[in-house]
Design an enzyme around this catalytic site. Structure first.
Site, mmCIF file in Angstrom:
data_model
loop_
_atom_site.group_PDB
_atom_site.id
_atom_site.type_symbol
_atom_site.label_atom_id
_atom_site.label_comp_id
_atom_site.label_asym_id
_atom_site.label_seq_id
_atom_site.Cartn_x
_atom_site.Cartn_y
_atom_site.Cartn_z
ATOM 1 N N GLY A 166 0.864 -1.182 0.000
ATOM 2 C CA GLY A 166 0.000 0.000 0.000
ATOM 3 C C GLY A 166 0.899 1.230 0.000
ATOM 4 O O GLY A 166 2.059 1.168 -0.442
ATOM 5 N N TYR A 167 0.386 2.330 0.518
ATOM 6 C CA TYR A 167 1.173 3.576 0.491
ATOM 7 C C TYR A 167 2.466 3.441 1.289
ATOM 8 O O TYR A 167 3.530 3.848 0.835
ATOM 9 C CB TYR A 167 0.354 4.736 1.060
ATOM 10 C CG TYR A 167 -0.823 5.085 0.199
ATOM 11 C CD1 TYR A 167 -0.655 5.825 -0.960
ATOM 12 C CD2 TYR A 167 -2.108 4.665 0.537
ATOM 13 C CE1 TYR A 167 -1.733 6.136 -1.769
ATOM 14 C CE2 TYR A 167 -3.183 4.977 -0.263
ATOM 15 C CZ TYR A 167 -2.992 5.707 -1.414
ATOM 16 O OH TYR A 167 -4.057 5.997 -2.206
ATOM 17 N N ASN A 193 2.926 -8.995 -1.147
ATOM 18 C CA ASN A 193 1.586 -8.394 -1.194
ATOM 19 C C ASN A 193 0.611 -9.442 -1.708
ATOM 20 O O ASN A 193 0.978 -10.276 -2.540
ATOM 21 C CB ASN A 193 1.583 -7.178 -2.128
ATOM 22 C CG ASN A 193 0.379 -6.273 -1.913
ATOM 23 O OD1 ASN A 193 0.190 -5.737 -0.832
ATOM 24 N ND2 ASN A 193 -0.445 -6.127 -2.928
ATOM 25 N N LYS A 194 -0.634 -9.361 -1.239
ATOM 26 C CA LYS A 194 -1.573 -10.433 -1.632
ATOM 27 C C LYS A 194 -2.012 -10.329 -3.085
ATOM 28 O O LYS A 194 -2.452 -11.306 -3.664
ATOM 29 C CB LYS A 194 -2.776 -10.499 -0.681
ATOM 30 C CG LYS A 194 -3.635 -9.270 -0.605
ATOM 31 C CD LYS A 194 -4.961 -9.598 0.053
ATOM 32 C CE LYS A 194 -4.837 -9.811 1.533
ATOM 33 N NZ LYS A 194 -6.086 -9.528 2.261
ATOM 34 N N GLU A 206 -17.106 11.158 1.518
ATOM 35 C CA GLU A 206 -16.572 11.075 0.147
ATOM 36 C C GLU A 206 -17.384 10.091 -0.697
ATOM 37 O O GLU A 206 -17.637 10.324 -1.873
ATOM 38 C CB GLU A 206 -15.092 10.655 0.171
ATOM 39 C CG GLU A 206 -14.187 11.748 0.715
ATOM 40 C CD GLU A 206 -12.730 11.602 0.295
ATOM 41 O OE1 GLU A 206 -12.234 10.464 0.236
ATOM 42 O OE2 GLU A 206 -12.087 12.639 0.034
#
Ligand code: FAD
Ligand code: NAD
Length: 407
Positions: A15-16, A40-41, A173
């Site tokens: 991720g980030y 990572n998955k 949002e």
């Protein structure tokens, strides 16, 4: 001290926080200095901060993700597509679904999960804006409700009711996208717009608790004008196959709804708990250098970490902004440890502001201490989104994935 072997650096999560650590570290160290492994998955990174758009269907999910291979230097980084089950920090081991890794230095950057606070039925019947798969499912589900409505002899208007739990930044949002998407869905499926209800349930006495009240009013007025019904000071108590049960004081109400989206809380990854780190809702209070207490070779960044704002004595809200800044510092600290040279750098967040989108054409925000709203804020939000791409993948990633719909 001379190293006898190259240290193994393992980074969990792209991720980030994890990807920023990786791309910065790959620039800082040479192939001969360390073995870097990123796990990572999925073989793609997604912009978590755009998931509300993919969930509403205003942006295709392929626009919010890109291949990890596009931004890593494969001569320096070994990418492993797998799911992390747990870390065994006492043995410097990581258990994956399909194998195991050992490390000298570890970075845990496994991000956020939805937190349902044990509220009955939420896990079973509500959706949450958690990742690409979840976003795709929410979009498809809403579309299915619209498509089904006119096929039934006895019309069930509640099919067209969408409940959003929580008026935090994610809830607001998402509502901003929904109010733009629903008129399109009505046209596409020949549904009378008056039959659609979008209800936002917020437990606190205001939407966006803690944010600038004038900007909150701007957002709520805009969303109400576009059809959102707010139930403020009202808590979701239960979710059922038919909808939700809410309570305002002693008053209990059932709201029937075809779609319930829970956007009322996040926590750090369950892997943190599985691994025995001391944590609060999957978030570890890290030391000034971003390390887990008791483990000098384990760094934790992003939503799995907890850092205290000394001015307010409260934790900083977990954000991509902080995750990326942590990634930069984490990479520098790893380079110090790999080279056994220099001093570890403490992490201090540099909060530039917060901008909350209200659809693609409006937003509210506080940037460098100044309030912004309307098209100016919307422009800034897109610049913030593009900046995140730039920091990780440079100008070419911005050209491929950036947002340029400024008008
Ligand atoms: P994530 O971005 O969650 O990444 C975690 C990564 O780890 C993912 O790639 C995931 O697939 C992978 N992973 C997870 N578990 C496993 C496992 N077991 N095994 C292997 N891989 C795994 N913040 C802002 O600053 N600005 C915003 O405008 C903003 N907007 C947001 C909008 C929405 C709709 C949401 C939901 C959040 C928003 N946030 C925003 C918050 C921000 O998205 C998070 O703070 C940020 O994503 C945290 O980054 P991270 O690196 O910790 O984790
Ligand atoms: P949040 O925790 O910030 O907000 C959740 C909201 O749900 C709160 O307003 C809370 O009062 C409400 N709530 C909790 N329980 C409830 C219940 N039972 N019934 C009704 N309402 C309930 O969570 P979030 O909005 O998902 O944000 C998560 C993190 O991501 C935050 O740190 C946020 O700052 C960040 N984020 C930032 C942006 C942005 O900067 N534009 C956008 C989205 C998320």
């Amino acid at each position: 001290m001379i190293r006898l072997k190259k240290p193994n650096v393992v980074i969990l999560g792209a991720g980030y926080g994890g990807l920023m650590t990786t791309v910065r570290l790959q620039k800082m160290v040479g192939v001969n200095e360390a073995n870097i492994t990123l796990v990572n998955k999925n073989d793609y990174h997604y912009e978590s901060t755009w998931l509300h758009e993919a969930s509403a269907g205003t942006l295709h999910h392929d626009r919010v993700r890109y291949p990890i291979a596009d931004v890593i230097d494969r001569s320096k980084v070994n990418f492993v597509k797998d799911t992390v089950v747990k870390v065994v920090p006492e043995e410097n081991r990581v258990i994956l679904e399909n194998g195991e890794l050992t490390y000298d230095y570890l970075v845990v950057a496994l991000g956020f999960e939805s937190e349902t606070f044990g509220i009955k039925g939420l896990k079973e019947y509500a959706f949450s804006i958690a990742n690409v798969n979840a976003a795709r499912q929410i979009r498809e589900h809403i579309e299915y409700q619209f498509a089904t409505y006119n096929t039934e002899e006895e019309k069930r208007d509640e099919r067209l009711t969408i409940v959003v739990g929580g008026a935090g930044f994610t809830g607001i949002e998402f509502l901003g996208e929904l109010v733009n998407r629903v008129p399109e869905l009505c046209r596409e499926y020949d549904v009378d717009p008056h039959k659609v209800r979008i209800i936002c349930v917020e437990a606190a006495p205001t939407a966006l608790p803690g944010f600038d009240p004038e900007l909150v009013e701007y957002a709520v007025n805009l969303l109400e004008r576009k059809g959102v019904e707010f139930k403020i000071g009202t808590a979701i108590k239960e979710c059922t196959p038919e909808g939700i049960i809410v309570a305002k004081g002693d008053e209990v109400e059932e709201i029937k709804a075809g779609t319930v989206v829970w956007a009322a809380g996040v926590r750090g990854s369950h892997v943190i708990d599985e691994s025995g780190f001391e944590a609060m809702r999957g978030r570890v209070k890290v030391d000034p250098f971003l390390r887990a207490p008791g483990y000098e070779n384990v760094f934790i960044v992003g939503d799995c970490s907890l850092i205290i704002n000394e001015e307010t004595n409260r934790p900083y809200p977990p954000t991509a902004q902080i995750a990326m800044q942590q990634g930069e510092v984490c990479a520098k600290n790893l380079a110090v440890l790999i080279r056994q040279q220099g001093e570890l750098q403490p992490f201090k967040p540099d909060i530039k502001g917060t901008v909350c989108s209200l659809g693609h054409d409006d937003a509210i925000g506080v940037v460098f201490g100044k309030k912004v709203w309307g098209s100016k804020a919307s422009f800034m939000k897109k610049m913030v989104d593009n900046r995140a791409l730039y920091l990780i993948g440079g100008p070419s990633l911005v050209m491929k994935k950036g947002k340029f719909n400024f008008l």
